[in-house]
Scaffold this motif. Structure first.
Motif, mmCIF file in Angstrom:
data_model
loop_
_atom_site.group_PDB
_atom_site.id
_atom_site.type_symbol
_atom_site.label_atom_id
_atom_site.label_comp_id
_atom_site.label_asym_id
_atom_site.label_seq_id
_atom_site.Cartn_x
_atom_site.Cartn_y
_atom_site.Cartn_z
ATOM 1 N N ARG A 130 43.228 19.069 26.053
ATOM 2 C CA ARG A 130 42.042 19.677 26.648
ATOM 3 C C ARG A 130 42.385 20.453 27.910
ATOM 4 O O ARG A 130 41.761 21.449 28.227
ATOM 5 C CB ARG A 130 41.006 18.590 26.968
ATOM 6 N N CYS A 131 43.381 19.970 28.645
ATOM 7 C CA CYS A 131 43.745 20.607 29.906
ATOM 8 C C CYS A 131 44.834 21.666 29.753
ATOM 9 O O CYS A 131 45.260 22.257 30.736
ATOM 10 C CB CYS A 131 44.214 19.549 30.914
ATOM 11 N N ALA A 132 45.313 21.872 28.537
ATOM 12 C CA ALA A 132 46.382 22.844 28.323
ATOM 13 C C ALA A 132 45.921 24.225 28.745
ATOM 14 O O ALA A 132 44.782 24.623 28.526
ATOM 15 C CB ALA A 132 46.790 22.849 26.858
ATOM 16 N N ALA A 133 46.832 24.948 29.375
ATOM 17 C CA ALA A 133 46.484 26.275 29.875
ATOM 18 C C ALA A 133 46.186 27.216 28.723
ATOM 19 O O ALA A 133 46.929 27.284 27.743
ATOM 20 C CB ALA A 133 47.623 26.815 30.726
ATOM 21 N N GLU A 134 45.098 27.946 28.849
ATOM 22 C CA GLU A 134 44.708 28.937 27.844
ATOM 23 C C GLU A 134 45.158 30.316 28.322
ATOM 24 O O GLU A 134 44.760 30.766 29.395
ATOM 25 C CB GLU A 134 43.189 28.926 27.651
ATOM 26 N N PRO A 135 45.998 31.012 27.563
ATOM 27 C CA PRO A 135 46.468 32.334 27.991
ATOM 28 C C PRO A 135 45.311 33.318 28.140
ATOM 29 O O PRO A 135 44.398 33.355 27.320
ATOM 30 C CB PRO A 135 47.413 32.760 26.862
ATOM 31 N N VAL A 136 45.354 34.091 29.213
ATOM 32 C CA VAL A 136 44.404 35.169 29.448
ATOM 33 C C VAL A 136 45.220 36.458 29.571
ATOM 34 O O VAL A 136 45.986 36.622 30.522
ATOM 35 C CB VAL A 136 43.573 34.922 30.727
ATOM 36 N N LEU A 150 41.798 32.542 39.570
ATOM 37 C CA LEU A 150 41.792 31.502 38.543
ATOM 38 C C LEU A 150 42.315 30.179 39.083
ATOM 39 O O LEU A 150 41.868 29.111 38.651
ATOM 40 C CB LEU A 150 42.608 31.967 37.333
ATOM 41 N N GLU A 151 43.224 30.227 40.056
ATOM 42 C CA GLU A 151 43.662 28.997 40.715
ATOM 43 C C GLU A 151 42.524 28.401 41.534
ATOM 44 O O GLU A 151 42.299 27.181 41.514
ATOM 45 C CB GLU A 151 44.865 29.289 41.609
ATOM 46 N N LYS A 152 41.786 29.249 42.256
ATOM 47 C CA LYS A 152 40.680 28.766 43.087
ATOM 48 C C LYS A 152 39.545 28.188 42.234
ATOM 49 O O LYS A 152 38.806 27.315 42.690
ATOM 50 C CB LYS A 152 40.128 29.915 43.939
ATOM 51 N N SER A 153 39.409 28.680 41.020
ATOM 52 C CA SER A 153 38.319 28.203 40.151
ATOM 53 C C SER A 153 38.665 26.873 39.486
ATOM 54 O O SER A 153 37.814 26.287 38.815
ATOM 55 C CB SER A 153 38.019 29.245 39.072
ATOM 56 N N ALA A 154 39.911 26.422 39.665
ATOM 57 C CA ALA A 154 40.374 25.172 39.046
ATOM 58 C C ALA A 154 40.180 25.203 37.532
ATOM 59 O O ALA A 154 39.878 24.186 36.905
ATOM 60 C CB ALA A 154 39.653 23.974 39.659
ATOM 61 N N SER A 155 40.343 26.372 36.949
ATOM 62 C CA SER A 155 40.175 26.524 35.507
ATOM 63 C C SER A 155 41.507 26.303 34.802
ATOM 64 O O SER A 155 42.558 26.146 35.434
ATOM 65 C CB SER A 155 39.648 27.925 35.186
ATOM 66 N N GLN A 163 32.283 32.415 30.114
ATOM 67 C CA GLN A 163 32.910 31.344 30.892
ATOM 68 C C GLN A 163 34.120 31.863 31.664
ATOM 69 O O GLN A 163 34.356 31.451 32.802
ATOM 70 C CB GLN A 163 33.318 30.200 29.963
ATOM 71 N N LEU A 164 34.872 32.781 31.062
ATOM 72 C CA LEU A 164 36.004 33.379 31.763
ATOM 73 C C LEU A 164 35.518 34.215 32.944
ATOM 74 O O LEU A 164 36.070 34.134 34.047
ATOM 75 C CB LEU A 164 36.816 34.244 30.797
ATOM 76 N N ALA A 165 34.469 35.014 32.728
ATOM 77 C CA ALA A 165 33.904 35.820 33.818
ATOM 78 C C ALA A 165 33.404 34.926 34.940
ATOM 79 O O ALA A 165 33.599 35.225 36.129
ATOM 80 C CB ALA A 165 32.773 36.700 33.282
ATOM 81 N N GLN A 166 32.767 33.811 34.572
ATOM 82 C CA GLN A 166 32.249 32.882 35.578
ATOM 83 C C GLN A 166 33.389 32.270 36.384
ATOM 84 O O GLN A 166 33.288 32.115 37.616
ATOM 85 C CB GLN A 166 31.442 31.782 34.888
ATOM 86 N N GLN A 183 33.767 32.767 40.358
ATOM 87 C CA GLN A 183 33.802 31.570 41.206
ATOM 88 C C GLN A 183 35.044 31.560 42.081
ATOM 89 O O GLN A 183 34.988 31.267 43.280
ATOM 90 C CB GLN A 183 33.765 30.323 40.321
ATOM 91 N N GLY A 184 36.191 31.901 41.480
ATOM 92 C CA GLY A 184 37.435 31.915 42.239
ATOM 93 C C GLY A 184 37.460 32.992 43.301
ATOM 94 O O GLY A 184 37.944 32.771 44.420
ATOM 95 N N LEU A 185 36.934 34.180 42.979
ATOM 96 C CA LEU A 185 36.893 35.260 43.961
ATOM 97 C C LEU A 185 35.997 34.899 45.140
ATOM 98 O O LEU A 185 36.348 35.155 46.301
ATOM 99 C CB LEU A 185 36.391 36.550 43.303
ATOM 100 N N ARG A 186 34.853 34.311 44.863
ATOM 101 C CA ARG A 186 33.939 33.947 45.962
ATOM 102 C C ARG A 186 34.550 32.848 46.826
ATOM 103 O O ARG A 186 34.366 32.841 48.044
ATOM 104 C CB ARG A 186 32.584 33.545 45.404
ATOM 105 N N SER A 187 35.263 31.954 46.215
ATOM 106 C CA SER A 187 35.958 30.924 46.988
ATOM 107 C C SER A 187 37.031 31.551 47.876
ATOM 108 O O SER A 187 37.177 31.186 49.051
ATOM 109 C CB SER A 187 36.585 29.897 46.035
ATOM 110 N N ALA A 188 37.764 32.533 47.320
ATOM 111 C CA ALA A 188 38.806 33.213 48.096
ATOM 112 C C ALA A 188 38.217 34.062 49.211
ATOM 113 O O ALA A 188 38.829 34.203 50.283
ATOM 114 C CB ALA A 188 39.659 34.073 47.163
#
Length: 299
Positions: A31-37, A62-67, A232-235, A239-244
Motif C-alpha cells: 500500500r505504501c509502495a511509491a507510485e511513479p509519476v 510531493l515530499e511535503k504532501s507525505a504522498s 488525488q494527484l493534483a490535490q 497540498q505540498g506547494l501550500r505547505s512549502a
C-alpha cells in the motif's frame, strides 16, 4: 497432539503468528509502495537548466504532501502540443508544467499556484549583437510592433502578442527560433528572465545579446497540470506547494535558482511595457500578491 493434528493436515490451513504478521507487513508495504509519476521533462534533457527548478519543486511538493508518489522523467522529447495531448488522454504522462490559459484549463486539471511566481511573463528581448544600437532607441510598444518577433506556434505568448498588435512569426521548432533570429528572419525573441541567461550561454555561437533597457510584462501563470481523471494527484501537489509556501522552503528554492538571474536582469533600470493577457481563466489568482513575483522585493 499438535504434531498429530499436523500429520493429518488439520493445522496446515492456519498461519502461525509470525506468518500472519509478515502478511500484514507485506500488505502495508504494498500500500505504501511509491507510485511513479511521469513528468514531461525527458530524461535526455535533465542537464538542461530550464528544467531544474520545476523538477526540484515537484519533488519538494510531493515530499511535503507525505504522498506515495515518486516523480520520474518521461522517456522522450516531443513537441509541447503532443505532450499536452498525451496528458489529456492519460497516455503515459502524469504531470506537465506549462503556461496556463483558459483553453488548457478546460482540457486539463490545473494546480492554480504559479510555480515560478509569474517570472515567465517578465520578458527580456533577445536580439542580435549588432542590433544593440537599433534597440537602444526603442521606448514604446508601438516601436516594437513595427518589428518582427518570433514565438512558438503553440505557445500562449503568440496569441498574447498578436492580441496586443505585435508582429509575430510563429515557429514549430524551439532551436530553430534562435537560428531565425541569427539569420535576420526575426528581429527579437522575447524570453523569460528565468530562461534567457542559460539560453545565451548555450547559444553563444549565434552572437546574440539582451536589449539593454526594455522588458515586456504580462500575467503568465506557470502551473503544474495533471490528467483530469487524477484529482488525488493534483490535490497532493497543491497540498505540498501550500505547505512549502507556508514554511518558506518554496521561497528558498526559488531564490536558489533565480536570485542571480533576477539580479542580472536589473529590472529597476528597465522600461516596463505592459501587455494585456485576455486568455487567462477567470479563477486565475491574480489578486493574491503572495503568489506573484514583486520586482521591488526580488521575490
Amino acid at each position: 497432539m499438535a504434531k498429530a493434528l499436523q500429520g493429518h493436515g488439520i493445522l496446515r490451513s492456519y498461519p502461525t503468528i509470525q506468518q500472519y504478521l509478515f502478511f500484514i507487513m507485506l500488505i502495508s508495504a504494498l500500500r505504501c509502495a511509491a507510485e511513479p509519476v511521469i513528468y514531461s521533462w525527458p530524461a535526455t534533457m535533465l542537464d538542461d537548466p530550464r528544467g531544474h527548478y520545476p523538477i526540484a519543486l515537484l519533488h519538494l511538493a510531493l515530499e511535503k504532501s507525505a504522498s506515495h508518489y515518486k516523480p520520474e522523467p518521461s522517456k522522450r522529447d516531443q513537441a509541447q502540443w503532443r505532450t499536452l495531448r498525451q496528458l489529456e488522454n492519460g497516455n503515459g504522462m502524469d504531470v506537465v508544467w506549462t503556461f496556463a490559459s483558459a483553453e488548457r484549463e478546460q482540457k486539463l486539471l490545473p494546480v492554480r499556484i504559479p510555480i515560478d511566481r509569474g517570472l515567465l511573463g517578465w520578458r527580456l528581448l533577445l536580439i542580435r549583437q549588432q542590433d544593440a544600437g537599433r534597440f537602444a532607441g526603442i521606448t514604446t510598444a508601438e516601436q516594437l510592433q513595427a518589428l518582427r518577433a518570433v514565438q512558438g506556434h503553440d505557445w500562449p505568448d503568440l496569441q498574447i502578442l498578436q492580441h496586443n498588435q505585435f508582429n509575430v512569426i510563429p515557429s514549430t521548432h524551439y532551436a530553430g527560433m534562435f537560428t531565425m533570429l541569427q539569420l535576420g528572419r526575426a528581429d527579437y525573441f522575447p524570453r523569460s528572465i528565468s530562461e534567457i541567461q542559460s539560453e545565451l550561454q548555450t547559444k553563444a555561437g549565434h552572437h546574440l545579446a539582451i536589449a539593454d533597457h526594455l522588458v515586456l510584462y504580462y500575467p503568465a501563470p506557470l502551473y503544474y497540470f495533471v490528467n483530469p481523471n487524477r484529482p488525488q494527484l493534483a490535490q497532493a501537489i497543491e497540498q505540498g506547494l501550500r505547505s512549502a509556501l507556508h514554511d518558506g522552503s518554496m521561497r528558498q528554492l526559488f531564490l536558489q535558482h533565480f536570485a542571480g538571474t533576477i539580479a542580472q536582469a536589473e529590472l529597476a533600470k528597465r522600461r516596463v511595457i505592459r501587455l494585456d493577457n485576455p486568455f487567462l481563466h477567470p479563477d486565475t489568482p491574480l489578486q493574491d500578491d503572495n503568489l506573484w513575483f514583486n520586482p521591488e522585493l526580488g521575490y
